[in-house]
Scaffold this motif. Structure first.
Motif, PDB file in Angstrom:
ATOM      1  N   SER A 204     -17.803  -2.825  -0.825  1.00 62.46           N
ATOM      2  CA  SER A 204     -16.800  -2.069   0.073  1.00 62.46           C
ATOM      3  C   SER A 204     -15.616  -3.234   0.080  1.00 62.46           C
ATOM      4  O   SER A 204     -14.436  -2.876   0.169  1.00 62.46           O
ATOM      5  N   ASP A 205     -16.113  -4.570  -0.302  1.00 69.86           N
ATOM      6  CA  ASP A 205     -15.030  -5.538  -0.276  1.00 69.86           C
ATOM      7  C   ASP A 205     -14.071  -5.350  -1.326  1.00 69.86           C
ATOM      8  O   ASP A 205     -14.656  -5.134  -2.544  1.00 69.86           O
ATOM      9  N   ALA A 206     -12.903  -5.495  -1.314  1.00 74.78           N
ATOM     10  CA  ALA A 206     -11.972  -5.230  -2.406  1.00 74.78           C
ATOM     11  C   ALA A 206     -12.193  -6.343  -3.508  1.00 74.78           C
ATOM     12  O   ALA A 206     -11.927  -5.982  -4.728  1.00 74.78           O
ATOM     13  N   SER A 207     -12.458  -7.513  -3.107  1.00 73.63           N
ATOM     14  CA  SER A 207     -12.371  -8.698  -4.098  1.00 73.63           C
ATOM     15  C   SER A 207     -13.837  -8.403  -4.733  1.00 73.63           C
ATOM     16  O   SER A 207     -13.690  -8.551  -6.206  1.00 73.63           O
ATOM     17  N   ALA A 208     -14.951  -7.984  -4.327  1.00 74.32           N
ATOM     18  CA  ALA A 208     -16.156  -7.853  -5.055  1.00 74.32           C
ATOM     19  C   ALA A 208     -16.333  -6.637  -5.827  1.00 74.32           C
ATOM     20  O   ALA A 208     -16.906  -6.532  -7.001  1.00 74.32           O
ATOM     21  N   GLY A 209     -15.539  -5.688  -5.234  1.00 71.27           N
ATOM     22  CA  GLY A 209     -15.605  -4.246  -6.187  1.00 71.27           C
ATOM     23  C   GLY A 209     -14.494  -4.314  -7.452  1.00 71.27           C
ATOM     24  O   GLY A 209     -14.539  -3.573  -8.215  1.00 71.27           O
ATOM     25  N   ALA A 210     -13.654  -5.400  -7.143  1.00 71.51           N
ATOM     26  CA  ALA A 210     -12.648  -5.171  -8.437  1.00 71.51           C
ATOM     27  C   ALA A 210     -13.452  -5.980  -9.502  1.00 71.51           C
ATOM     28  O   ALA A 210     -12.960  -5.816 -10.791  1.00 71.51           O
ATOM     29  N   ASP A 211     -14.257  -6.834  -9.281  1.00 71.39           N
ATOM     30  CA  ASP A 211     -15.050  -7.611 -10.468  1.00 71.39           C
ATOM     31  C   ASP A 211     -16.041  -6.588 -11.289  1.00 71.39           C
ATOM     32  O   ASP A 211     -16.989  -6.185 -10.699  1.00 71.39           O
ATOM     33  N   GLU A 212     -15.750  -6.062 -12.430  1.00 68.33           N
ATOM     34  CA  GLU A 212     -16.411  -5.112 -13.097  1.00 68.33           C
ATOM     35  C   GLU A 212     -17.939  -5.406 -13.330  1.00 68.33           C
ATOM     36  O   GLU A 212     -18.957  -4.665 -13.166  1.00 68.33           O
ATOM     37  N   ALA A 213     -18.218  -6.594 -13.703  1.00 64.98           N
ATOM     38  CA  ALA A 213     -19.481  -7.107 -13.861  1.00 64.98           C
ATOM     39  C   ALA A 213     -20.439  -7.153 -12.909  1.00 64.98           C
ATOM     40  O   ALA A 213     -21.555  -6.749 -12.607  1.00 64.98           O
ATOM     41  N   ILE A 214     -19.820  -7.605 -11.661  1.00 62.86           N
ATOM     42  CA  ILE A 214     -20.756  -7.572 -10.300  1.00 62.86           C
ATOM     43  C   ILE A 214     -20.962  -6.054  -9.898  1.00 62.86           C
ATOM     44  O   ILE A 214     -21.875  -5.666  -9.658  1.00 62.86           O
ATOM     45  N   ARG A 215     -19.996  -5.314 -10.057  1.00 63.70           N
ATOM     46  CA  ARG A 215     -19.861  -4.014  -9.591  1.00 63.70           C
ATOM     47  C   ARG A 215     -21.010  -3.144 -10.413  1.00 63.70           C
ATOM     48  O   ARG A 215     -21.874  -2.526  -9.786  1.00 63.70           O
ATOM     49  N   GLN A 216     -21.168  -3.309 -11.767  1.00 66.21           N
ATOM     50  CA  GLN A 216     -22.010  -2.787 -12.572  1.00 66.21           C
ATOM     51  C   GLN A 216     -23.540  -3.259 -12.060  1.00 66.21           C
ATOM     52  O   GLN A 216     -24.539  -2.471 -12.157  1.00 66.21           O
ATOM     53  N   ARG A 217     -23.539  -4.633 -11.948  1.00 69.33           N
ATOM     54  CA  ARG A 217     -24.756  -5.245 -11.799  1.00 69.33           C
ATOM     55  C   ARG A 217     -25.639  -4.916 -10.275  1.00 69.33           C
ATOM     56  O   ARG A 217     -26.579  -4.109 -10.323  1.00 69.33           O
ATOM     57  N   PHE A 218     -24.456  -4.495  -9.418  1.00 72.88           N
ATOM     58  CA  PHE A 218     -24.908  -4.141  -7.932  1.00 72.88           C
ATOM     59  C   PHE A 218     -25.420  -2.443  -8.218  1.00 72.88           C
ATOM     60  O   PHE A 218     -26.328  -2.015  -7.615  1.00 72.88           O
ATOM     61  N   LEU A 219     -24.317  -1.788  -8.966  1.00 71.20           N
ATOM     62  CA  LEU A 219     -24.675  -0.303  -8.912  1.00 71.20           C
ATOM     63  C   LEU A 219     -26.071  -0.251  -9.773  1.00 71.20           C
ATOM     64  O   LEU A 219     -26.856   1.008  -9.378  1.00 71.20           O
ATOM     65  N   GLY A 220     -26.410  -0.929 -10.865  1.00 69.92           N
ATOM     66  CA  GLY A 220     -27.830  -0.937 -11.340  1.00 69.92           C
ATOM     67  C   GLY A 220     -28.804  -1.064 -10.284  1.00 69.92           C
ATOM     68  O   GLY A 220     -29.801  -0.448 -10.525  1.00 69.92           O
ATOM     69  N   ILE A 221     -28.815  -2.276  -9.470  1.00 71.29           N
ATOM     70  CA  ILE A 221     -29.692  -2.332  -8.704  1.00 71.29           C
ATOM     71  C   ILE A 221     -29.692  -1.434  -7.392  1.00 71.29           C
ATOM     72  O   ILE A 221     -31.021  -0.729  -7.129  1.00 71.29           O
ATOM     73  N   MET A 222     -28.749  -0.719  -7.172  1.00 68.87           N
ATOM     74  CA  MET A 222     -28.855   0.331  -6.084  1.00 68.87           C
ATOM     75  C   MET A 222     -29.396   1.694  -6.609  1.00 68.87           C
ATOM     76  O   MET A 222     -30.172   2.221  -6.022  1.00 68.87           O
TER      77      MET A 222
END
Length: 406
Positions: A204-222
């Motif tokens: 939900s944090d704009a800075s973390a959500g903007a990073d595609e690599a972090i977003r994909q890793r987190f979505l995979g864990i979720m």
């Protein structure tokens, strides 16, 4: 006939007496002559056979059998399955067979404190009895360390007391299992939920959500945590359905070899690397009365466990062979094995030998519990043999399908 003889005798008596009197005989002689004539007539007219009068025999009424004596109190107590004792003062006057089995006959001779070596029991028996009796108390460790009893004391006449012990071990174990189940299920669901909530807040944090690599890793864990929750819910629902049908034995005869081959092919297609480790050995076996869907579920769980906990690259053998008219199914792996102290508890819900490793490989802790309930519903037998460093063999033996009676 009798009346006519009597009239004739009376007439001859009168006539004879009257004639004698008219001939100037004394009155006594006249009467005597009449009596003599009457007697002779009576004797002369006696029939040869007197009529036989019927003898009426009253039916005999059997005397009532003596009533059985009322059973004494000791005999009634002897018929009760619960341990019971009659105590007079401090002495055990009588103990039934159930009490002797628990305490031993020698300890039941004399003071009750020699048998009931429990502070709460001693205090309850030493205190004055109330009317109505006081509430029962729970005792632990009598007869065996894990046994739980509910002891109650009842007042009898002349100061005599009746002690009764009721075994509450099974009900306590069931309640403990229920509490543990709720706690474990809550814990298993709480962990992935906490992970999901944490990553959702992070994304939900704009800075973390903007990073595609972090977003994909987190979505995979979720996604992995959500699938784990889904698997857990599916297993809980499956276990609930199996338990609901545990008294309904399947009646449809099925051939097990096609079911085994189908399940193994599904696993091989879904896990190409691990699926190649599975080998099948199927003999000429009889049909069994079974639920095809539940047998497939049983095979998925057993083969899945062998893949998860067997050493990578080692073979997994699935055999289906006849055994004295029955059908024996075995799944064997070459893994680290399981220590003997864990074997009796493997079918408990959420029980894990290595909780961290089980969660890492995606286990819910319900697989063998589901297997056990499927086995019980099919009236089969279940066994696990394991050696540390060598592997584990799980065996399920099914009774053959008998011909249906018409």
């Amino acid at each position: 006939m009798g009346e006519r003889r009597t009239l004739a005798v009376a007439a001859i008596f009168t006539a004879t007496a009257l004639v004698a009197w008219l001939l100037d005989a004394p009155i006594g002689s006249a009467v005597g002559a009449g009596l003599a004539a009457g007697t002779l007539l009576w004797l002369a007219t006696i029939p040869d056979h007197e009529p036989v009068r019927p003898v009426i025999v009253e039916p005999s009424v059997p005397e009532p059998e003596p009533e059985q004596p009322i059973l004494r109190g000791a005999e009634l107590i002897e018929a009760v399955d619960d341990p019971m004792m009659i105590i007079e003062g401090q002495r055990i006057a009588f103990a039934n067979a159930a009490a002797q089995t628990i305490f031993g006959s020698e300890r039941l001779k004399g003071d009750f404190r020699l048998a009931l070596r429990h502070p709460a029991a001693a205090d309850m028996l030493a205190s004055p009895l109330s009317d109505p009796p006081s509430s029962p108390i729970e005792l632990v460790g009598i007869g065996a360390p894990d046994k739980r009893w509910l002891m109650s004391v009842h007042k009898l006449p002349n100061g005599v007391r009746l002690v009764r012990l009721r075994d509450r071990t099974d009900s306590w174990a069931a309640e403990r299992m229920r509490v543990d189940f709720v706690a474990n299920a809550s814990h298993e669901l709480r962990t992935p939920l906490a992970t999901l909530l944490g990553f959702i807040e992070t994304l939900s944090d704009a800075s973390a959500g903007a990073d595609e690599a972090i977003r994909q890793r987190f979505l995979g864990i979720m996604l992995a945590e959500a699938k784990r929750m889904q698997q857990l819910v599916d297993d809980l629902m499956s276990l609930s359905r199996i338990e609901a049908d545990r008294f309904s034995t399947p009646q449809t005869p099925i051939a097990l070899p096609p079911v085994v081959e189908e399940v193994v092919n599904v696993i091989r297609s879904g896990q190409r690397e691990e699926g190649g480790r599975i080998s099948i050995d199927i003999g000429d076996v009889a049909d069994v009365r079974a639920d095809r869907v539940q047998i497939a579920q049983l095979l998925h769980n057993l083969i899945g466990n062998a893949i998860k906990y067997g050493r990578p690259g080692t073979p997994i053998r699935v055999t289906l062979q006849p055994l004295g008219g029955k059908v024996r199914l075995q799944v064997a792996d070459q893994g680290e094995g399981i220590a003997a102290e864990h074997l009796p508890r493997l079918t408990e819900r959420f029980y894990r030998v290595d909780a961290g490793r089980s969660r890492a490989v995606g286990g819910t802790g319900l697989g063998l519990a589901i297997v056990k309930h499927i086995v019980e519903r099919h009236r089969a037998t279940f066994g696990i043999v394991s050696k540390l460093g060598e592997g584990t063999v799980v065996t399920v033996t099914f009774p053959p399908a008998e011909p249906t009676s018409v």
